[in-house]
Design a protein around this motif. Structure first.
Motif, PDB file in Angstrom:
ATOM      1  N   PRO A   1     -23.160  -1.157   3.117  1.00 45.96           N
ATOM      2  CA  PRO A   1     -22.659  -0.879   1.756  1.00 45.96           C
ATOM      3  C   PRO A   1     -23.820  -0.714   0.780  1.00 45.96           C
ATOM      4  N   GLY A   2     -23.543   0.005  -0.304  1.00 40.90           N
ATOM      5  CA  GLY A   2     -24.530   0.084  -1.373  1.00 40.90           C
ATOM      6  C   GLY A   2     -25.149   1.446  -1.578  1.00 40.90           C
ATOM      7  N   ASP A   3     -25.022   2.360  -0.620  1.00 42.79           N
ATOM      8  CA  ASP A   3     -25.619   3.694  -0.785  1.00 42.79           C
ATOM      9  C   ASP A   3     -24.710   4.721  -0.110  1.00 42.79           C
ATOM     10  N   ALA A   4     -23.432   4.688  -0.447  1.00 44.21           N
ATOM     11  CA  ALA A   4     -22.425   5.458   0.283  1.00 44.21           C
ATOM     12  C   ALA A   4     -22.690   6.953   0.234  1.00 44.21           C
ATOM     13  N   ARG A   5     -23.066   7.496  -0.943  1.00 44.94           N
ATOM     14  CA  ARG A   5     -23.234   8.939  -1.076  1.00 44.94           C
ATOM     15  C   ARG A   5     -24.326   9.466  -0.144  1.00 44.94           C
ATOM     16  N   ARG A   6     -25.487   8.819  -0.159  1.00 46.80           N
ATOM     17  CA  ARG A   6     -26.599   9.320   0.668  1.00 46.80           C
ATOM     18  C   ARG A   6     -26.312   9.120   2.155  1.00 46.80           C
ATOM     19  N   ILE A   7     -25.715   7.990   2.498  1.00 47.75           N
ATOM     20  CA  ILE A   7     -25.381   7.751   3.909  1.00 47.75           C
ATOM     21  C   ILE A   7     -24.368   8.779   4.387  1.00 47.75           C
ATOM     22  N   ALA A   8     -23.334   9.029   3.590  1.00 46.81           N
ATOM     23  CA  ALA A   8     -22.320  10.017   3.977  1.00 46.81           C
ATOM     24  C   ALA A   8     -22.927  11.406   4.092  1.00 46.81           C
ATOM     25  N   ARG A   9     -23.797  11.764   3.158  1.00 43.96           N
ATOM     26  CA  ARG A   9     -24.427  13.081   3.215  1.00 43.96           C
ATOM     27  C   ARG A   9     -25.242  13.235   4.497  1.00 43.96           C
ATOM     28  N   GLU A  10     -26.055  12.228   4.797  1.00 45.58           N
ATOM     29  CA  GLU A  10     -26.907  12.338   5.979  1.00 45.58           C
ATOM     30  C   GLU A  10     -26.067  12.343   7.254  1.00 45.58           C
TER      31      GLU A  10
ATOM     32  N   VAL B   1     -12.349   9.977  -9.357  1.00 40.84           N
ATOM     33  CA  VAL B   1     -13.379  10.733 -10.072  1.00 40.84           C
ATOM     34  C   VAL B   1     -12.868  11.175 -11.432  1.00 40.84           C
ATOM     35  N   VAL B   2     -11.667  11.760 -11.459  1.00 36.27           N
ATOM     36  CA  VAL B   2     -11.098  12.243 -12.718  1.00 36.27           C
ATOM     37  C   VAL B   2     -10.934  11.103 -13.720  1.00 36.27           C
ATOM     38  N   LEU B   3     -10.520   9.923 -13.216  1.00 40.10           N
ATOM     39  CA  LEU B   3     -10.318   8.765 -14.088  1.00 40.10           C
ATOM     40  C   LEU B   3     -11.610   8.012 -14.381  1.00 40.10           C
ATOM     41  N   ASP B   4     -12.713   8.463 -13.726  1.00 43.20           N
ATOM     42  CA  ASP B   4     -14.029   7.825 -13.903  1.00 43.20           C
ATOM     43  C   ASP B   4     -13.973   6.345 -13.539  1.00 43.20           C
ATOM     44  N   GLN B   5     -13.369   6.068 -12.386  1.00 41.92           N
ATOM     45  CA  GLN B   5     -13.246   4.695 -11.894  1.00 41.92           C
ATOM     46  C   GLN B   5     -13.926   4.566 -10.530  1.00 41.92           C
ATOM     47  N   ASP B   6     -14.691   3.502 -10.319  1.00 42.08           N
ATOM     48  CA  ASP B   6     -15.228   3.139  -9.003  1.00 42.08           C
ATOM     49  C   ASP B   6     -15.784   4.359  -8.266  1.00 42.08           C
ATOM     50  N   ARG B   7     -16.835   4.958  -8.828  1.00 45.58           N
ATOM     51  CA  ARG B   7     -17.359   6.211  -8.285  1.00 45.58           C
ATOM     52  C   ARG B   7     -17.866   6.048  -6.848  1.00 45.58           C
ATOM     53  N   GLU B   8     -18.460   4.915  -6.538  1.00 43.26           N
ATOM     54  CA  GLU B   8     -18.947   4.721  -5.175  1.00 43.26           C
ATOM     55  C   GLU B   8     -17.793   4.710  -4.176  1.00 43.26           C
ATOM     56  N   ARG B   9     -16.671   4.075  -4.529  1.00 43.17           N
ATOM     57  CA  ARG B   9     -15.511   4.074  -3.648  1.00 43.17           C
ATOM     58  C   ARG B   9     -14.946   5.494  -3.515  1.00 43.17           C
TER      59      ARG B   9
ATOM     60  N   ASP C   1     -16.670   8.237  -3.626  1.00 44.63           N
ATOM     61  CA  ASP C   1     -17.565   8.945  -2.703  1.00 44.63           C
ATOM     62  C   ASP C   1     -17.228   8.606  -1.252  1.00 44.63           C
ATOM     63  N   GLN C   2     -16.960   7.343  -0.992  1.00 42.83           N
ATOM     64  CA  GLN C   2     -16.611   6.932   0.374  1.00 42.83           C
ATOM     65  C   GLN C   2     -15.321   7.613   0.837  1.00 42.83           C
ATOM     66  N   LEU C   3     -14.306   7.612  -0.027  1.00 43.80           N
ATOM     67  CA  LEU C   3     -13.022   8.209   0.349  1.00 43.80           C
ATOM     68  C   LEU C   3     -13.154   9.706   0.585  1.00 43.80           C
ATOM     69  N   LEU C   4     -13.886  10.394  -0.276  1.00 46.05           N
ATOM     70  CA  LEU C   4     -14.056  11.839  -0.114  1.00 46.05           C
ATOM     71  C   LEU C   4     -14.866  12.159   1.139  1.00 46.05           C
ATOM     72  N   ALA C   5     -15.873  11.337   1.419  1.00 51.33           N
ATOM     73  CA  ALA C   5     -16.675  11.563   2.627  1.00 51.33           C
ATOM     74  C   ALA C   5     -15.822  11.356   3.878  1.00 51.33           C
ATOM     75  N   ARG C   6     -14.973  10.325   3.877  1.00 50.44           N
ATOM     76  CA  ARG C   6     -14.083  10.102   5.021  1.00 50.44           C
ATOM     77  C   ARG C   6     -13.110  11.274   5.188  1.00 50.44           C
ATOM     78  N   SER C   7     -12.581  11.760   4.079  1.00 52.24           N
ATOM     79  CA  SER C   7     -11.652  12.886   4.131  1.00 52.24           C
ATOM     80  C   SER C   7     -12.336  14.124   4.695  1.00 52.24           C
ATOM     81  N   LEU C   8     -13.568  14.359   4.259  1.00 55.63           N
ATOM     82  CA  LEU C   8     -14.302  15.535   4.724  1.00 55.63           C
ATOM     83  C   LEU C   8     -14.646  15.419   6.205  1.00 55.63           C
ATOM     84  N   ALA C   9     -14.911  14.198   6.666  1.00 55.46           N
ATOM     85  CA  ALA C   9     -15.191  14.011   8.097  1.00 55.46           C
ATOM     86  C   ALA C   9     -13.953  14.314   8.949  1.00 55.46           C
TER      87      ALA C   9
END
Length: 777
Positions: free
Chosen positions: A32-41, A620-628, A630-638
């Protein structure tokens, strides 16, 4: 945050070596702690090549050290690294010479296969004596660390040259062949009709230079084949060109030895090679025994890429790439580089023949054909004739071909059999049966044709919505053109009407909801896409700021949006969406915790791709819990990597982060998403325009100009595309050209405010301010 990413990298490559890569969700829970970069890589590793570039991946025991002694060699510097180890430039202390030292590092349980292949590389290469093959000098173990000492070649690989040529310079121009980065003068040849001009334009001399190098590479490959060795991983990264333009083939770690092959290395179902360069028979995973012709194919793919800077077979996902290689023909290389002569195009077609019996049977045959072109002699291969082209078309379009053959051939054949295989009396008795059979056959053909028609209709509808959604996103967040909004919304409603979902009041909401239900019953995913778009319509009206307007067209848009919401509510087959709709409304009213039950705990773990994306986009639209989010969108994309809308949105979010942080990694991530979206809809002008904008935002003006030109070719009357072209030309300080493009955009749509602001600046010879896209699509 960096610690989490580093720990993820170590664990990922350890799992990769063990052949037990986990899901993205598991890695995100572990680190945990760097979801966007981990998901991207993770996504880049899984969707692209799994070869590790220099500086990435797990470090070896001597990682980064100079002067470390391994056997009789002392390391000088690192030359590169891959999934199996590191290659160093090293000094031979015995003979005062430099060598390339390949070290296999960090072996653990389950590494027996890696060790066997490392040993195989040493054994195979030591048997091959040819100036075009990188020979083995020595091999041994240093404690528990295996190493191979090879001839050091001062030069660059084709992969490095291709990458450098694609990056090019900062000026706008053409580049469609690898650059050798020297000062060789160009002859005053006359280009073929349509050949590019400019400082970086390829010439026939450069084409002939590439041909000469590949002729030598083919002869070296033939020498390996004659020794009973099939390389199985020929690609740009495994061919180095030295200072004298002599190619040298590297890395026989995946080679097959026809003479001494052992059973332990070639298990049934294994795939050996790099996907983009693998032959059709190689993709069949040992169902067909591979021979030297697979290397001919791979060398042909490499030659095509070096001549055009484009791979002949590309796709957004690995499975799609396999399907493309198996069923699609490569595009004419002259579309990318007009300097390629017709004979060379025929040679490439022959090398890339899917039927290996029609391919060049040896690498020597390919080498001789390249020599003939270089020496202006007639080649042996011939273009495919009409019958062969028909056969290939049938293989690429089996469903349509089956229908055509069934309609034109099967009924007459059945009639002949019935008429001549039985006696007169029996024919009379079976006349009615024949009619029934013919009627049933016609009904089957008609049913299959109707299925194909529906599939084509679904595909066209989804492509239109994807493109319109992407355009609306850019209009809302970049150009803010009221007239353009009206035009896009009209097209949006027209697209629905063409699909049988008229939202103008001519059809009742009950009838429309039944139509949506029927679509869902036929294709659940398509039904969800339709429902999502109906839900999105009202949001578009709000974002376009048309909610209070008294203009008749805007009133009609609002009425259509309400009708769309009503239809969606009536057609909804999953109460989950109704519940989350209520929760999101509560969030808009100030209840920040209303969405949490939908993504935390077991409920969040059970979500499918569509629901993961829905919750992530809401956060994202509601500007809530951006890291979460990112995790959900990365899982969806996978789970659903070919989702255009999600790709486009993910690219927009990455560019939003780039605009905030100016971290190039986010721009690179955005470009990756947009390029996948472009591969899904290559005829969509807006994806080309978006790619152009991202490249312009990071200073890649030449590449961005090429992309926007493609966009305008596809949509010459698009004010949005002309406006973007003006912005990019202005950023490149081509103010006169920028002024013309922006005036063209405003002529097409005077309400494009950003185009007017940019025009005011370029008239003063000032760069326009280009805003990266945020939530496009």
């Amino acid at each position: 945050m960096g610690d989490a990413l580093s720990a993820f990298r170590d664990e990922y490559w350890k799992d990769h070596k063990a052949g037990s890569i986990r899901t993205l969700e598991e890695y995100l829970r572990l680190f945990p702690g760097d979801a966007r970069r981990i998901a991207r890589e993770y996504l880049v590793n899984e969707e692209g090549s799994l070869t590790i570039g220099a500086g990435d991946g797990p470090a070896g025991d001597i990682d980064g050290e100079e002067g470390h002694r391994i056997g009789p060699y002392v390391t000088i510097k690192e030359l590169g690294r891959g999934g199996q180890g590191v290659v160093y430039l090293a000094q031979d202390t015995r003979l005062d010479r430099k060598v390339a030292l390949k070290v296999l590092s960090r072996l653990g349980p389950g590494s027996e296969g890696v060790l066997l292949r490392f040993k195989r590389e040493a054994e195979v290469a030591s048997r091959l004596e040819h100036p075009g093959i990188c020979g083995i000098i020595d091999a041994a173990m240093d404690g528990n660390v295996p190493w191979i000492a090879m001839r050091f070649i001062a030069g660059r690989s084709f992969a490095q040259m291709i990458a450098d040529s694609r990056e090019g310079g900062e000026t706008i121009g053409e580049q469609s062949i690898i650059s050798f980065d020297d000062d060789e003068p160009e002859p005053a040849d006359s280009p073929a009709q349509g050949a590019p001009s400019g400082a970086n334009a390829p010439t026939r001399a450069e084409v002939l230079r590439v041909i000469k190098i590949f002729e030598a590479a083919a002869r070296a490959l033939h020498a390996a084949h004659e020794a009973g060795i099939v390389h199985r991983d020929v690609k740009p990264g495994n061919i180095i060109v030295d200072e004298d333009d002599q190619p040298v083939i590297l890395d026989f770690g995946m080679a097959h030895d026809d003479v001494n092959e052992g059973p332990s290395l070639t298990q049934s179902g294994d795939l050996f090679g790099t996907p983009a360069y693998m032959s059709p028979e190689q993709l069949m995973a040992q169902r067909i025994a591979l021979d030297r012709r697979t290397d001919v194919w791979s060398l042909g793919v490499t030659l095509y890429e070096c001549l055009t800077l484009t791979r002949p077979f590309e796709a957004p996902t690995r499975q799609a790439l396999y399907q493309t290689i198996m069923t699609k023909e490569a595009t004419d290389p002259r579309d990318h580089n007009p300097w390629i002569p017709t004979d060379l195009r025929v040679v490439l077609d022959t090398a890339l023949e899917k039927d290996r019996d029609r391919r060049y049977q040896t690498a020597l045959e390919l080498a001789e054909e390249l020599r003939r072109i270089r020496c202006y002699e007639p080649i042996v291969a011939r273009s495919a004739g009409p019958l062969l082209r028909l056969r290939r078309w049938s293989q690429r379009n089996p469903a349509v071909a089956t229908l055509v053959v069934g309609v034109t051939l099967l009924l007459p054949v059945l009639s002949w059999i019935v008429s001549y295989s039985i006696g007169e009396a029996e024919r009379a008795e079976l006349a009615s049966g024949k009619a029934v059979a013919e009627s049933a056959l016609r009904e089957k053909v008609q049913a299959e044709a109707e299925t194909l028609r529906i599939q084509a209709e679904d595909k066209a509808f989804r492509a239109s919505l994807d493109d319109l959604g992407a355009q609306m996103g850019l209009l809302l967040f970049l150009f803010t053109g009221r007239a353009a909004h009206e035009r896009q919304l009209s097209e949006y409603l027209g697209t629905f009407a063409t699909y049988g979902l008229a939202l103008d009041g001519s059809v009742t909401a009950d009838e429309l909801s039944q139509r949506v239900r029927a679509i869902h019953d036929r294709d659940e995913r398509m039904g969800r896409i339709v429902l999502n778009q109906l839900y999105n319509f009202e949001w578009i009206i709000v974002e376009a700021k048309l909610t209070e307007s008294k203009k008749p067209a805007h009133v009609r848009f609002r009425e259509s949006a309400k009708r769309a919401a009503e239809v969606a509510a009536k057609a909804e087959w999953d109460p989950w969406y109704q519940r989350i709709g209520e929760a999101s409304s509560a969030c808009f009213d100030g209840d920040a915790k209303a969405l949490r039950p939908f993504y935390r705990g077991p409920a969040g773990n059970a979500l499918d791709a569509s629901k993961l994306a829905w919750v992530g986009l809401l956060l994202v639209v509601l500007d809530q819990d951006r890291e979460r989010a990112d995790q959900l969108l990365a899982r969806s994309l996978a789970l659903e990597p070919d989702n255009f809308e999600l790709r486009f949105a993910s690219g927009g979010f990455a560019m939003e982060e780039y605009g905030r942080t100016r971290d190039p990694a986010f721009a690179k991530e955005a470009l990756h998403h947009y390029e996948v979206a472009n591969a899904l809809h290559p005829e969509s002008a807006i994806t080309w325009a978006t790619i152009a904008m991202v490249r312009g935002a990071v200073g890649q003006y030449r590449e961005s100009f090429e992309s926007i030109q493609k966009s305008i070719e596809l949509a010459p009357d698009s004010a949005l595309c002309w406006g973007l072209k003006g912005l990019l030309l202005g950023m490149g300080q081509r103010f006169a050209d920028a002024e013309k493009a922006l005036e063209k955009a405003l002529q097409l749509d005077p309400s494009l405010l950003a185009a007017q602001r940019a025009l005011d600046r370029v008239k003063q010879n000032k760069r326009p301010e280009i805003a990266p896209p945020t939530r496009g699509g």
